[in-house]
Design a protein around this motif. Structure first.
Motif, mmCIF file in Angstrom:
data_model
loop_
_atom_site.group_PDB
_atom_site.id
_atom_site.type_symbol
_atom_site.label_atom_id
_atom_site.label_comp_id
_atom_site.label_asym_id
_atom_site.label_seq_id
_atom_site.Cartn_x
_atom_site.Cartn_y
_atom_site.Cartn_z
ATOM 1 N N GLU A 161 0.838 -1.204 0.000
ATOM 2 C CA GLU A 161 0.000 0.000 0.000
ATOM 3 C C GLU A 161 0.867 1.247 0.000
ATOM 4 O OE1 GLU A 161 -3.121 -1.954 3.067
ATOM 5 O OE2 GLU A 161 -3.099 0.236 3.023
ATOM 6 N N ILE A 193 -6.281 2.322 -4.918
ATOM 7 C CA ILE A 193 -5.739 3.453 -4.151
ATOM 8 C C ILE A 193 -6.045 4.746 -4.898
ATOM 9 C CG2 ILE A 193 -3.644 4.580 -3.280
ATOM 10 C CD1 ILE A 193 -2.597 1.915 -2.496
ATOM 11 N N LYS A 208 -8.103 4.083 0.339
ATOM 12 C CA LYS A 208 -8.069 2.784 -0.344
ATOM 13 C C LYS A 208 -9.446 2.153 -0.311
ATOM 14 C CE LYS A 208 -6.744 0.247 3.812
ATOM 15 N NZ LYS A 208 -5.804 -0.658 4.462
#
Ligand code: ADP
Ligand code: PLP
Ligand code: ZN
Length: 297
Positions: A161, A193, A208
């Motif tokens: 991430e 994202i 997200k």
């Protein structure tokens, strides 16, 4: 009203099936937009089938269409949308078109899906990567790469991430204030994202959305996703997270229907790529039921 617009959509056309303009025009119209499609190719079907036939538009032919519009004073657009582009000369002409339209409407929003490949494989000529990086990204208002494309544009490897968020920040610095990486696969889970840099130099607002991965391969989903992100982010200009929730919700309902229909017809949905059930999902396009929520960072 300001929550709609006139979109010039330069994408592929397929006689049968839904990719490119075939998957972008109908949903944008349902959301209330005037959509003017230019078909960058006209193929019998998408290129994932064993064979296809058809024609490819060249840069000069694109110029001709724009000159025709210009001669009649028809170059006012609120949005330009581009997807798969197969050659440097066509991409260079698109850059000229963007500049021309911005001269008519300085507020023109350019939504760019930098289609280059997927799952480690490039499906455009290598020279295009450089043109996207150096010339196209700087002109874009919103960019919607997948994981592979975000890596190509930033030079980062995206394994987490954090990497995805950093890639968005790098892309903001190059131009677009809105970036949505439409899918990152981490441990069997799909992650979207989103990132909105509301002012140059400011830290972007990021979020997200976790998406349950459906065990099948669909074509046209990226094109549909970008069209919906254009449609909803124009209606919610300061809430990219909300726009993404709405777009993802439509996609998930449509993909579930597609899978169900194929199964009901006795097809093995994992055996080949599936054509999306776009027309049958018009209610889920107009009024998506938001089940997947965005989580802000
Ligand atoms: P592209 O076709 O450009 O690579 P993506 O694979 O990122 O685009 O797909 C766009 C969107 O379609 C994703 O954000 C997701 O919502 C949806 N999607 C595509 N494939 C699947 C899948 N197998 N399962 C669930 N959602 C999917
Ligand atoms: N345009 C054409 C002509 C195609 O054949 C394809 C995929 O096969 C696409 C666009 C892109 O599809 P996707 O939205 O799945 O990336
Ligand atoms: Zn794509």
């Amino acid at each position: 009203p300001s929550d709609t617009g006139r979109v010039l959509s330069i994408q592929s056309h397929t006689v049968q099936g839904y990719v490119g303009n075939k998957s972008a025009v109908f949903p944008l119209q349902l959301l209330g937009y005037d959509v003017d499609p230019i078909n960058s190719v006209q193929f019998s079907n998408h290129t994932g089938y064993p064979t296809f036939k058809g024609q490819v538009l060249n840069g000069q032919q694109l110029c001709d269409l724009i000159e025709g519009l210009e001669a009649n004073d028809l170059l006012f657009y609120t949005h330009v949308l581009t997807g798969y582009i197969g050659s440097v000369s066509f991409l260079d002409t698109i850059l000229e078109v963007i500049n021309k339209l911005r001269a008519v409407n300085a507020k023109l929003t350019y939504v760019c899906d930098p289609v280059m490949g997927d799952e480690g494989k490039l499906y455009v000529p290598e020279e295009l990567v450089h043109v996207y990086r150096e010339k196209v990204v700087p002109l874009a208002s919103m960019l919607t790469p997948n994981q592979f494309e975000a890596e190509k544009l930033t030079g980062l490897r995206i394994n987490s991430e954090e990497d995805g968020r950093e890639a968005c920040a790098i892309l903001h610095a190059a131009g677009p204030s809105k970036v949505v990486i439409t899918s990152i696969t981490i441990g069997g889970i799909l992650l979207l994202i989103g990132s909105h840099q509301k002012e140059k130099g400011l830290k972007p607002e990021q979020f997200k959305i976790l998406i349950h991965k459906i065990p099948a391969y669909f074509t046209g989903t990226g094109d549909l996703m970008t069209a919906l992100l254009l449609g909803w982010s124009n209606k919610y200009p300061d809430n990219l997270d909300k726009a993404a929730e709405l777009a993802v919700s439509t996609l998930q309902a449509l993909l579930r229907r597609t899978l169900d229909d194929y199964k009901r017809a006795g097809y093995d949905p994992t055996s080949s790529s599936l054509e999306i059930r776009l027309i049958q999902s018009q209610e889920e396009i107009r009024n998506p039921n938001v089940e997947l929520k965005a989580e802000k960072y």
